[in-house]
Every structure is written in structure tokens, then in C-alpha cells.
Design an enzyme around this catalytic site. Sequence first.
Site, mmCIF file in Angstrom:
data_model
loop_
_atom_site.group_PDB
_atom_site.id
_atom_site.type_symbol
_atom_site.label_atom_id
_atom_site.label_comp_id
_atom_site.label_asym_id
_atom_site.label_seq_id
_atom_site.Cartn_x
_atom_site.Cartn_y
_atom_site.Cartn_z
ATOM 1 N N ARG A 1 1.458 -1.001 0.005
ATOM 2 C CA ARG A 1 -0.127 -0.557 -0.108
ATOM 3 C C ARG A 1 1.093 0.944 -0.260
ATOM 4 O O ARG A 1 1.795 1.318 0.634
ATOM 5 C CB ARG A 1 -0.707 -0.296 1.007
ATOM 6 C CG ARG A 1 0.307 0.099 2.870
ATOM 7 C CD ARG A 1 -0.781 0.216 3.593
ATOM 8 N NE ARG A 1 -0.941 0.946 4.582
ATOM 9 C CZ ARG A 1 -0.576 -0.112 6.097
ATOM 10 N NH1 ARG A 1 -0.807 -0.748 6.173
ATOM 11 N NH2 ARG A 1 -0.126 0.057 6.868
ATOM 12 N N ASP B 1 -6.550 -2.727 8.641
ATOM 13 C CA ASP B 1 -6.049 -3.898 7.549
ATOM 14 C C ASP B 1 -6.981 -4.798 7.719
ATOM 15 O O ASP B 1 -7.887 -5.239 7.806
ATOM 16 C CB ASP B 1 -4.606 -3.757 8.073
ATOM 17 C CG ASP B 1 -3.300 -4.066 6.858
ATOM 18 O OD1 ASP B 1 -3.437 -5.079 5.899
ATOM 19 O OD2 ASP B 1 -2.693 -3.559 7.362
HETATM 20 C C1 LIG Z 1 -4.236 -5.866 -1.260
HETATM 21 C C2 LIG Z 1 -3.612 -6.935 -0.757
HETATM 22 C C3 LIG Z 1 -2.909 -5.737 0.098
HETATM 23 C C4 LIG Z 1 -1.363 -6.218 0.785
HETATM 24 N N1 LIG Z 1 -0.269 -4.606 1.475
HETATM 25 C C5 LIG Z 1 0.686 -4.893 1.806
HETATM 26 C C6 LIG Z 1 1.264 -4.431 1.963
HETATM 27 O O1 LIG Z 1 1.117 -3.002 2.125
HETATM 28 N N2 LIG Z 1 2.849 -4.237 2.372
HETATM 29 C C7 LIG Z 1 3.598 -5.246 2.403
HETATM 30 O O2 LIG Z 1 3.978 -6.024 2.422
HETATM 31 N N3 LIG Z 1 2.781 -6.451 1.524
HETATM 32 C C8 LIG Z 1 1.214 -6.194 1.721
HETATM 33 N N4 LIG Z 1 0.313 -7.581 1.317
HETATM 34 C C9 LIG Z 1 1.245 -8.491 0.317
HETATM 35 C C10 LIG Z 1 2.582 -8.785 -1.107
HETATM 36 O O3 LIG Z 1 1.922 -8.030 -1.557
HETATM 37 C C11 LIG Z 1 2.775 -10.115 -0.654
HETATM 38 O O4 LIG Z 1 2.852 -10.625 0.646
HETATM 39 C C12 LIG Z 1 3.124 -10.396 -1.750
HETATM 40 O O5 LIG Z 1 3.934 -12.423 -2.022
HETATM 41 C C13 LIG Z 1 5.195 -9.576 -1.323
HETATM 42 O O6 LIG Z 1 5.926 -9.819 -2.201
HETATM 43 P P1 LIG Z 1 7.626 -9.808 -2.562
HETATM 44 O O7 LIG Z 1 7.403 -10.602 -1.450
HETATM 45 O O8 LIG Z 1 8.030 -10.025 -3.599
HETATM 46 O O9 LIG Z 1 8.207 -8.826 -1.531
HETATM 47 C C14 LIG Z 1 -0.190 -6.942 0.297
HETATM 48 C C15 LIG Z 1 -1.415 -8.301 -0.594
HETATM 49 C C16 LIG Z 1 -2.829 -7.754 -0.810
HETATM 50 C C17 LIG Z 1 -3.353 -8.979 -1.728
#
Ligand SMILES: Cc1cc2nc3c(=O)[nH]c(=O)nc-3n(C[C@H](O)[C@H](O)[C@H](O)COP(=O)(O)O)c2cc1C
Length: 519
Positions: free
Chosen positions: A212, A320
Site C-alpha cells: 500500500r 488492514d
Molecule cells: C490487497 C493486498 C494488500 C497488500 N498490502 C501489503 C502492504 O501494504 N505491504 C506489504 O508488505 N505487503 C502487502 N501485501 C502482501 C504482499 O503483496 C505479498 O506478500 C507479496 O508476496 C509480496 O511480494 P514480495 O515477496 O515480492 O515482496 C498485500 C497483499 C494484498 C493482496
Amino acid sequence: MSTATLFDFISDLETQGELARVKARVSPVLEIAQIADRMSKLPAPHGHIELDQTAAGKLGGKALLFENVEGSDIPVAINTFGSYWRVNRALGTENLDALAGRVQQLVKPEIPTTLLEKMKKLPDLIKLGSFPPKSVRSGICQQVVLEGDKADLTRLPIIQCWPLDGNLNSGQVFDKDAAGKVTERGTGRYITLGGIHTINPDTGDRNIGMYRVQLFGPRKAAMHWHMHHDGARHFRMYRSRGQKMPLAVALGGESVMPYAATAPLPPGVEELLFAGFLNGSGIELVKCRTIDLEVPANAEIVIEGYVDPNEKLMEGPFGDHTGFYSLADWYPAFHVTAITHRKNPIYPTTIVGKPPMEDYFLGKATERVFLPLLKMLIPDIIDYSLPMAGVFHNCAFIKIRKEYPYQARRVMHAIWGAGQMSFTKFIIVVDEQVNVHDEQDVLFHLFANCDPQRDSEIVRGPVDILDHASPDLGAGSKIGFDATVKLSAEGRVRVWPKELEMDQKTRELVERRWKEYGF
Ligand SMILES: Cc1cc2nc3c(=O)[nH]c(=O)nc-3n(C[C@H](O)[C@H](O)[C@H](O)COP(=O)(O)O)c2cc1C
Ligand SMILES: [Mn+2]
């Protein structure tokens, strides 16, 4: 087939009776969120999938397109992934198990035996079956280019989801001592469905994560990436080099893109490759206008800029997906250098909150699609389920075929070492005949088969950043319950009774004579 742009996806949903257009003028502050929340609790037009027999599985209502939003001429799309059918449609599959089958095919030609070798092979596996991204010279995402002062985030219909979002007077601050030093306050408005594109400065690996982004001003925002996620890891690398980090937020694109940004791929495995695999063809990329990055050519809107390693903002609080506000804390500042978009773009967003919400279905897609990969890492696992009430990180039901003492515990520890699954706070391991998709069946065996002292395993380790119960941020304890039938070497075990089951002969007899009984 997945669709090439958000516009196409919306058109497809409309043709299929899965979209409602809202022409009434609405506020991006809370009103859209409340409408989407109410809509998401209605039955979904196309029902639910076999596997998920929970009441939540049938919900989702319709996707919404708000055409008249106060303060912006850009329409807002929300709840586009808010049902099983719509997630399947976005991922171009009839059902999630079919997609899991495709992933299984990737995993098959696998020979390495040790866990380490298997982990190392994951990137190859993904590459193996996927389509690499292709660089193209131009894309719809750059039909309109707004650089410098012309770029203005406040012109986008960025929504506020919950009443206390961004409110530092609400007492929802993690670091209370530091809160006094806050000089700059954010708004309650957050970009919630953006793909955050960054590059590993050492290896050149590209990452996309859905994090976010809190609106602070026309060209300023805060980046909320959890410390365990790849965006945060990349940021720490730039920070240690004393360099600014180029970053782009891409909204829309191929219908597989938002899901790919949420997929828990191991570090170094590029989401773009996975997206290409899901999409059935490589994702087209164009060069950004003001930073050295490539972004999906088919995106609706792209926000270009850089993250300053020397500037922190008090980000949050934010309502959240845990069902609670995540507390405000320091996160890096993002400076916008350009906003590019297609002519007449659509702005995609989502809200999270107490489940079920739109992200429940994205999470369930991950549960199914990653089962073959989880099985490859931990072959003992036959199936698993992340129950709705556990909001993904809090609870996992694991089914194994138990063959030796303490096998359930081995599985627990393996999970606590497996990528984002490692944050699982409660693990319940059950035997083969238990239906992990039936909460009652799992809880029945948990309550009946466990001696709490003998059959629980408590460990300390990293936990989800959003866990507010852990004593420290991102660090706490996790518990596993071995709800399988106990073997003699698993502590003091008496004769284990058999579970009740009528014999087949009698069942067939009653089945045959049912009408005769005159009910
Ligand atoms: C709607 C939604 C919102 C999300 N918001 C966040 C966030 O604000 N911060 C975060 O670190 N992960 C957030 N996530 C989870 C990550 O997108 C997810 O864990 C992803 O695999 C992270 O990718 P990475 O491993 O490449 O960092 C969110 C997931 C969803 C479905
Ligand atoms: Mn990643």
C-alpha cells in the site's frame, strides 16, 4: 484466456453479468469503501467452487465501476477480484485446481533431493514453463505523460478505506516516543492495488510486490513494505549504498498482474516471469520516462519516482486485512517524478478488512496454485487450507499421510522455514482422512486428538508484521498442534481408539431400504 488490459477485463466482466456501473456521484473518502464492503457480502453471480464449501465461498457480489467520483475525472474499479469466478477469469483458468495442475507440470521434471537443492531450483522451475517479458517501444500506459509539476497524485481518485486511516490522533501509533517528532502528516488516502516495481541493484533482478502507498501530497507518498518482503530488501540495499531507489507503481495491465504482485514467490524469482506463465505470453514492458525501470506497457496508470533513503514518514494507521488497524510507524518517502497513463484510464483499487473481502479470493488462489510447490519442498503434505478466520498468516490446516513418529512436527518446522508460510502462527496437522477444507472436521480432530501438553510445539521466530499480538513487531511465537493419531514413540501414548464408522454392508443395506422405512 486472461485479458490484456484492465479495460478489457472490465468489459469481459460486464458481458458476463459480473459488473455493476455506478453513475451516481460518490466520494472517494469512505463512501466507495463502504459500498464495496456491502457489495462483497452479497452472493456472487457465478456462485462458488467445489473446494470451498464455506458460506464465504459463495460471496463476492459484482465488480464495481464508479464512473463519477468527486475530485477526479478517472473512474474507479473495485472488487474486480472479489469472487472465485472473477479470480479464475482474471487468471484465465476454469478453476484453480486446473491452474495448480499447470504448476505441477513445472515441478515434475525435478531431480534434486536435498531441500537446499530444491530451493535453488525454484527459479529455474518458474522460468522453465514461463514466457519472459518482452521490451517494446511504446505502450498505452504512456499515451499521456505528466512530468514534474504536471504530475499530481491528488488528481487520481485515491480512496480512503476506513475512518481512522492516516489519523495520528487516534492513538494508533506504534512508536509513541517518535510520534512527537512527526513534522509531516499523511492523508487517509491509500493506493491499494498497485504493483510496486523495483530492481535489485546487485543482480538486476526485478521485483513486483503489492504494497500500500499512502498519499502525502501531490508528489509525495509513503511506501508500506513489510521488512520481510522483497521491496524492503531492495530498499535496504540502496540505502547501504547511499543511493536513491527508482520505483514505479503500476496500476492495471494484464488481468494476471495484480495477482502476480501478491504471489509469495521466493526472493529472486521474478513476478514478471510468473505473470507471463499465468498470462500464457510474456508481459510487454516499456521504459519509464523519468527513471531507469521498465513497467508493463498495458498498465492503465504508472507512477514513476524514487525512494529517498534519508527520508522517513510516519505511515498509517491503516484498516488492514487482519480486521484491525495496523499501527502507524516510520516508512520511507516516495517522490513522484512522473505520472503516465492511457487516454481515459480506469483506476483500480481494493479495500481490505475483516474477512471475507476481495483479498480472500486472491489468497485462496495462492493457496491452490502454490500447493504443488509446497509439496515439492515438503513432500509429506497431501493438501492444506488457510481458513478464512486465520487471514492467511495466522492459521494453516495441514494434511499428511503419517508414516513415522513426530512426522507432524517435522512438517511444522519445515513450514516455519518456508518463505511467507513461515509466518503461520497456528498450524494444525491432521491425518489423511480429515477434510482440511472443512473447519469442523479439522477442529473436531484437534480437540479430540490432542493432549495439549504432549502434542503442541511452540517456537519463536519472525511473525507477520501485521500481527498485533506478538510482543515485538515482526517477532513472536508460533504454535503447532499435532492432531494426528499418535504413535508409541511420541511421548506417553495409551492404546489409541478407533474412530467411529459404520461398516459398509450395513450402510448399503440402509441405503437400499431407505424408502421402505417410510420416512
Ligand atoms: C490487497 C493486498 C494488500 C497488500 N498490502 C501489503 C502492504 O501494504 N505491504 C506489504 O508488505 N505487503 C502487502 N501485501 C502482501 C504482499 O503483496 C505479498 O506478500 C507479496 O508476496 C509480496 O511480494 P514480495 O515477496 O515480492 O515482496 C498485500 C497483499 C494484498 C493482496
Ligand atoms: Mn518477490
